[in-house]
Design an enzyme around this catalytic site. Structure first.
Site, PDB file in Angstrom:
ATOM      1  N   ASP A  60      24.365  44.984  28.255  1.00  0.00           N
ATOM      2  CA  ASP A  60      25.203  45.461  29.358  1.00  0.00           C
ATOM      3  C   ASP A  60      25.758  46.847  29.008  1.00  0.00           C
ATOM      4  O   ASP A  60      26.319  47.036  27.920  1.00  0.00           O
ATOM      5  CB  ASP A  60      26.353  44.440  29.536  1.00  0.00           C
ATOM      6  CG  ASP A  60      27.180  44.685  30.781  1.00  0.00           C
ATOM      7  OD1 ASP A  60      26.654  45.248  31.754  1.00  0.00           O
ATOM      8  OD2 ASP A  60      28.364  44.272  30.780  1.00  0.00           O
ATOM      9  N   HIS A  61      25.585  47.807  29.888  1.00  0.00           N
ATOM     10  CA  HIS A  61      26.115  49.169  29.694  1.00  0.00           C
ATOM     11  C   HIS A  61      25.691  49.802  28.371  1.00  0.00           C
ATOM     12  O   HIS A  61      26.543  50.287  27.600  1.00  0.00           O
ATOM     13  CB  HIS A  61      27.650  49.194  29.789  1.00  0.00           C
ATOM     14  CG  HIS A  61      28.157  48.864  31.156  1.00  0.00           C
ATOM     15  ND1 HIS A  61      28.103  49.747  32.211  1.00  0.00           N
ATOM     16  CD2 HIS A  61      28.700  47.732  31.649  1.00  0.00           C
ATOM     17  CE1 HIS A  61      28.589  49.166  33.296  1.00  0.00           C
ATOM     18  NE2 HIS A  61      28.951  47.935  32.981  1.00  0.00           N
ATOM     19  N   ASP A 107      23.166  53.039  30.666  1.00  0.00           N
ATOM     20  CA  ASP A 107      24.182  53.525  31.606  1.00  0.00           C
ATOM     21  C   ASP A 107      24.478  54.994  31.326  1.00  0.00           C
ATOM     22  O   ASP A 107      25.342  55.336  30.538  1.00  0.00           O
ATOM     23  CB  ASP A 107      25.455  52.689  31.486  1.00  0.00           C
ATOM     24  CG  ASP A 107      26.510  53.118  32.507  1.00  0.00           C
ATOM     25  OD1 ASP A 107      26.257  54.095  33.253  1.00  0.00           O
ATOM     26  OD2 ASP A 107      27.575  52.491  32.554  1.00  0.00           O
ATOM     27  N   HIS A 142      35.309  47.608  37.481  1.00  0.00           N
ATOM     28  CA  HIS A 142      35.471  46.678  36.365  1.00  0.00           C
ATOM     29  C   HIS A 142      36.929  46.243  36.198  1.00  0.00           C
ATOM     30  O   HIS A 142      37.844  46.988  36.549  1.00  0.00           O
ATOM     31  CB  HIS A 142      34.969  47.328  35.068  1.00  0.00           C
ATOM     32  CG  HIS A 142      33.485  47.529  35.067  1.00  0.00           C
ATOM     33  ND1 HIS A 142      32.897  48.758  35.224  1.00  0.00           N
ATOM     34  CD2 HIS A 142      32.469  46.641  34.958  1.00  0.00           C
ATOM     35  CE1 HIS A 142      31.586  48.628  35.204  1.00  0.00           C
ATOM     36  NE2 HIS A 142      31.285  47.355  35.038  1.00  0.00           N
ATOM     37  N   GLY A 177      31.034  44.875  38.223  1.00  0.00           N
ATOM     38  CA  GLY A 177      32.432  44.748  38.657  1.00  0.00           C
ATOM     39  C   GLY A 177      32.626  43.723  39.758  1.00  0.00           C
ATOM     40  O   GLY A 177      33.389  43.954  40.697  1.00  0.00           O
ATOM     41  N   SER A 233      33.815  40.482  39.726  1.00  0.00           N
ATOM     42  CA  SER A 233      34.747  39.359  39.613  1.00  0.00           C
ATOM     43  C   SER A 233      35.648  39.319  40.844  1.00  0.00           C
ATOM     44  O   SER A 233      35.965  40.355  41.433  1.00  0.00           O
ATOM     45  CB  SER A 233      35.608  39.495  38.350  1.00  0.00           C
ATOM     46  OG  SER A 233      34.875  39.020  37.230  1.00  0.00           O
ATOM     47  N   ILE A 284      29.520  39.337  36.234  1.00  0.00           N
ATOM     48  CA  ILE A 284      30.841  38.700  36.221  1.00  0.00           C
ATOM     49  C   ILE A 284      31.299  38.509  34.780  1.00  0.00           C
ATOM     50  O   ILE A 284      30.612  37.865  33.979  1.00  0.00           O
ATOM     51  CB  ILE A 284      30.794  37.335  36.954  1.00  0.00           C
ATOM     52  CG1 ILE A 284      30.419  37.550  38.432  1.00  0.00           C
ATOM     53  CG2 ILE A 284      32.131  36.604  36.829  1.00  0.00           C
ATOM     54  CD1 ILE A 284      30.100  36.286  39.196  1.00  0.00           C
TER      55      ILE A 284
HETATM   56  P1  13P Z   1      34.054  42.374  36.142  1.00  0.00           P
HETATM   57  O1  13P Z   1      35.055  43.100  35.291  1.00  0.00           O
HETATM   58  O2  13P Z   1      34.362  42.493  37.591  1.00  0.00           O
HETATM   59  O3  13P Z   1      33.876  40.944  35.738  1.00  0.00           O
HETATM   60  O4  13P Z   1      32.629  43.105  35.937  1.00  0.00           O
HETATM   61  C1  13P Z   1      31.829  42.817  34.835  1.00  0.00           C
HETATM   62  C2  13P Z   1      30.698  43.769  34.685  1.00  0.00           C
HETATM   63  O5  13P Z   1      30.364  44.555  35.555  1.00  0.00           O
HETATM   64  C3  13P Z   1      29.946  43.731  33.430  1.00  0.00           C
HETATM   65  O6  13P Z   1      28.990  44.747  33.361  1.00  0.00           O
HETATM   66  O1  G3H Z   2      31.497  46.059  32.118  1.00  0.00           O
HETATM   67  C1  G3H Z   2      32.243  45.617  31.261  1.00  0.00           C
HETATM   68  C2  G3H Z   2      32.133  44.207  30.823  1.00  0.00           C
HETATM   69  O2  G3H Z   2      33.166  43.439  31.399  1.00  0.00           O
HETATM   70  C3  G3H Z   2      32.157  44.119  29.320  1.00  0.00           C
HETATM   71  O3  G3H Z   2      33.429  44.372  28.846  1.00  0.00           O
HETATM   72  O4  G3H Z   2      33.015  46.202  27.239  1.00  0.00           O
HETATM   73  O5  G3H Z   2      35.114  44.817  27.126  1.00  0.00           O
HETATM   74  O6  G3H Z   2      32.898  43.840  26.459  1.00  0.00           O
HETATM   75  P1  G3H Z   2      33.624  44.855  27.315  1.00  0.00           P
HETATM   76 ZN    ZN Z   3      29.525  46.539  34.370  1.00  0.00          ZN
END
Ligand code: 13P
Ligand code: G3H
Ligand code: ZN
Length: 312
Positions: free
Chosen positions: A83-84, A105, A181, A215, A217, A258
């Site tokens: 992720d990212h 990203d 986020h 983002g 949630s 999420i």
């Molecule tokens: P939330 O912070 O809305 O749960 O988003 C998570 C997310 O985008 C992880 O990449």
């Molecule tokens: O996009 C962000 C995700 O919620 C991951 O969060 O970078 O704090 O692990 P984190």
């Molecule tokens: Zn994200």
């Protein structure tokens, strides 16, 4: 079945009008809560690991936890996704280290540079049988140590997406349509509204192409209230309405990210536990209900938001 890429999952999700849940994992209880929910509902699943998760739990521990989940859940396809990913080196390390999908990203970089970095990751990933998610547009909020203020965020420009996808070769695209986020996505008292006009124009320009929403949630009130009731302090936390996410899943959105809702469920449960059983000190006493709270949250998302139950 072994870990899979998201290629088949996204095709079926696109055609079927549902989305795959991409849930962030940081420790064993989170992996177990998510995968038990998906296993019981026969739902395809993406487990995603951020740079922060790798720094917290260590790459090898996370990969082995996910491999254990794959053994425990033989009936569902599972993707292990970065992720990212902030740069080529992090993506390479995950591709070499067992992930089946990575996100690069470079959305904070100028358009041409975003294409260039994404293309480099795509070439390496595809040579190794791994798929790549990229991002165009900037979400507000906090990811790892990067904070984007809402005034610096920007919606995706639909007129850029065809050139971006064809030149970079990415397999899926995260776009900015008003999600952000964290737990504070919209001003309290205002009506949250995603930009479906932007999503629809992107989809018109990229027919059949899987779109990703970060983002996503919903920051359920009941969990914020429970956190605040048992000693927390989260005034003004607001998320994306679940019916809008459901609508996005019916359109071209195939992956919905999420994380914050799982954090809220776990934290609310642990705060309540300590308030009601202050003498407990065995971590199993509070982590067991916390794991169940994650399972319940993910089950709800799979059925009511993503619509991906019984699609494995
Ligand atoms: P939330 O912070 O809305 O749960 O988003 C998570 C997310 O985008 C992880 O990449
Ligand atoms: O996009 C962000 C995700 O919620 C991951 O969060 O970078 O704090 O692990 P984190
Ligand atoms: Zn994200």
């Amino acid at each position: 079945m072994p870990l899979v890429t998201s290629t088949e999952m996204f095709k079926k999700a696109y055609d079927g009008g549902y989305a795959i849940g991409a849930f962030n994992v940081n420790n064993m209880e989170i992996v177990q809560g998510i995968t038990e929910a998906a296993r019981d509902l026969s739902a395809p699943l993406i487990l995603q690991v951020s740079k922060g998760a790798r720094a917290y739990a260590n790459h090898t521990y996370l990969v082995k936890l996910v491999e254990a989940a794959v053994i425990e859940c033989p009936n569902i396809p599972i993707v292990l996704h970065l992720d990212h990913g902030p740069d080529f080196e992090t993506c390479k390390s995950c591709i070499d280290g067992g992930f089946t999908s990575v996100m690069i990203d470079a959305s904070g970089k100028p358009f041409a540079e975003n294409i260039e970095i994404t293309k480099k990751v795509v070439e390496y990933a595809h040579d190794h049988g791994v798929v790549v998610e990229a991002e165009l547009g900037t979400l507000a909020g906090i990811e790892d140590d990067v904070k984007v203020k809402s005034e610096d965020s920007s919606y995706t420009h639909p007129e850029e997406v065809e050139e971006f996808v064809s030149k970079s070769g990415c397999d899926s695209l995260a776009i900015a349509i008003g999600t952000s986020h964290g737990a504070y996505k919209f001003k309290p008292g205002t009506k949250p509204q995603l930009r479906f006009d932007v999503l629809e124009e992107v989809s018109r320009r990229l027919p059949g192409f899987p779109i990703v929403l970060h983002g996503s949630s919903s920051v359920p009130k009941e969990f914020v209230e429970k956190i605040n009731k048992f000693g927390g302090n989260m005034p003004g936390a607001v998320g994306v309405p679940e019916d809008q996410l459901r609508h996005a899943a019916e359109l071209s959105v195939c992956k919905i990210n999420i994380d914050s809702d799982l954090r809220l469920a776990m934290t609310a449960c642990i705060r309540e536990h300590f308030a009601e059983a202050p003498s407990d000190f065995d971590p199993r006493q509070y982590l067991k209900p916390a794991r169940q709270a994650i399972k319940d949250m993910v089950s709800h998302k799979i059925v009511d938001v993503l619509g991906c139950d019984h699609k494995a």
